[in-house]
Write an enzyme that holds these catalytic residues in place. Structure first.
Site, PDB file in Angstrom:
ATOM      1  N   GLY A 140     -12.356 -73.464-129.411  1.00 56.10           N
ATOM      2  CA  GLY A 140     -13.687 -73.162-129.930  1.00 56.10           C
ATOM      3  C   GLY A 140     -14.389 -72.098-129.113  1.00 56.10           C
ATOM      4  N   GLY A 185     -17.523 -77.798-131.331  1.00 57.69           N
ATOM      5  CA  GLY A 185     -16.629 -77.957-130.193  1.00 57.69           C
ATOM      6  C   GLY A 185     -16.355 -76.653-129.476  1.00 57.69           C
ATOM      7  CB  SER A 204      -2.526 -80.088-135.908  1.00 62.68           C
ATOM      8  OG  SER A 204      -1.371 -80.337-135.122  1.00 62.68           O
ATOM      9  CG  ASN A 261     -17.979 -77.846-124.797  1.00 61.93           C
ATOM     10  OD1 ASN A 261     -17.946 -78.393-125.894  1.00 61.93           O
ATOM     11  ND2 ASN A 261     -17.354 -78.361-123.737  1.00 61.93           N
ATOM     12  CE1 TYR A 300      -5.216 -83.656-133.041  1.00 62.76           C
ATOM     13  CE2 TYR A 300      -2.877 -83.375-133.520  1.00 62.76           C
ATOM     14  CZ  TYR A 300      -4.120 -82.835-133.234  1.00 62.76           C
ATOM     15  OH  TYR A 300      -4.263 -81.469-133.140  1.00 62.76           O
ATOM     16  N   GLY A 308     -11.889 -74.603-124.702  1.00 65.63           N
ATOM     17  CA  GLY A 308     -10.681 -74.519-125.503  1.00 65.63           C
ATOM     18  C   GLY A 308     -10.734 -73.479-126.610  1.00 65.63           C
TER      19      GLY A 308
END
Length: 293
Positions: free
Chosen positions: A25, A19, A143, A21, A169, A23
């Site tokens: 990451g 991930g 998180s 690409n 989540y 944020g």
């Protein structure tokens, strides 16, 4: 708490970041690239990944590559891992970063809800398949919301319960921490020269709610994080700390502020549920079954 930005030199070390690409990451890749690391950007969209890679230090020196993987798809994870295995080059650190938040209800072919599949199960499989290549550690992104998690191993597709995306989540982020702790226990029991650690970014301004499919949720997430959250690079420092510093296996890193919403990397608070060894073993066994390992 003193600001921590002194990332050790990373020359000769290779990272796989899912991930990456956008944020957290992408910010993680940028920070590590600036310190000389080789980066494998594991992205669902090669087009977006290629555009993002141009902003990562070292891309012009051949130290950054983009490879396609959709971690919500076990077949895609297997194909990605096979490509790295065929190449045979060691991987120092695997950063299990890719994630979704607040997405509409959807179920994978394995009968697993999409938060659980993307945030946890695909990374579980990826970690197992890359173990022969790993030299140093696995970093799992969790998180603060793991504290609300309640994993129902008999209803991972939310077929019996009314679907609640933010609860799903939290469940997936609890699963991430249970996995990290169990993985590190297994590393130690097998006397493997590896460790597992975890991190969370607090309140960081990213576009993680963009896949919610609900314009209000997306807007609240986007503008709310920009108003009250840290810049994404600050949140990514927690990941980088867990990936580069001599932390013990089983360590959980987050922002140092009292509520862990803002701050510099420091040990984070883990709920008692996240350290439930019986639940961790049950989750592991169920994950083995679902992934066909």
């Amino acid at each position: 708490m003193r600001a921590w930005t002194q990332v050790p030199p990373q020359h000769g070390r290779r990272y796989v970041i899912t991930g990456s690409n956008g944020g957290l990451g992408l910010e993680t890749a940028r920070i590590l690239g600036s310190r000389g690391a080789e980066i494998v950007m594991a992205c669902r969209s090669v087009e977006k990944g290629t555009a993002a890679a141009r902003t990562v230090p070292g891309h012009d020196k051949g130290r950054v590559e983009v490879r396609q993987v959709d971690v919500s798809s076990l077949d895609s994870v297997r194909l990605f891992a096979a490509g790295l295995a065929d190449e045979g080059r060691p991987v120092d650190v695997l950063v299990n970063n890719a994630g979704v938040l607040g997405v509409p209800h959807a179920v994978t072919p394995e009968g697993v809800e999409m938060h659980f599949a993307t945030n946890y199960l695909g990374h579980f499989l990826l970690t197992q398949l890359l173990l022969p290549l790993l030299c140093d550690r696995v970093v799992v992104i969790s998180s603060r919301e793991h504290r609300s998690g309640r994993i129902d191993l008999d209803d991972l597709g939310w077929q019996r319960r009314p679907y609640r995306p933010f609860q799903a989540y939290g469940d997936s982020k609890l699963a991430d921490l249970l996995f990290m702790r169990e993985l590190d226990r297994r590393f130690r029991s097998e006397r493997m020269p590896l460790r597992a650690a975890a991190a969370h970014p607090g309140a960081s301004a990213t576009a993680i709610t963009s896949g919610s499919g609900h314009p209000v949720v997306t807007a609240i997430g986007h503008y709310g994080q920009k108003l009250v959250g840290m810049p994404a690079w600050r949140g990514a420092l927690c990941t980088v700390y867990a990936a580069t510093m001599p932390v013990d296996g089983g360590t959980y890193i987050g922002p140092h502020g009292r509520t862990e919403l803002w701050g510099w990397p420091a040990p984070a608070r883990m709920s008692s549920k996240a350290d439930d060894e019986m639940l961790a073993r049950a989750l592991w066994d169920r994950s083995v079954e679902l992934t066909g390992l």
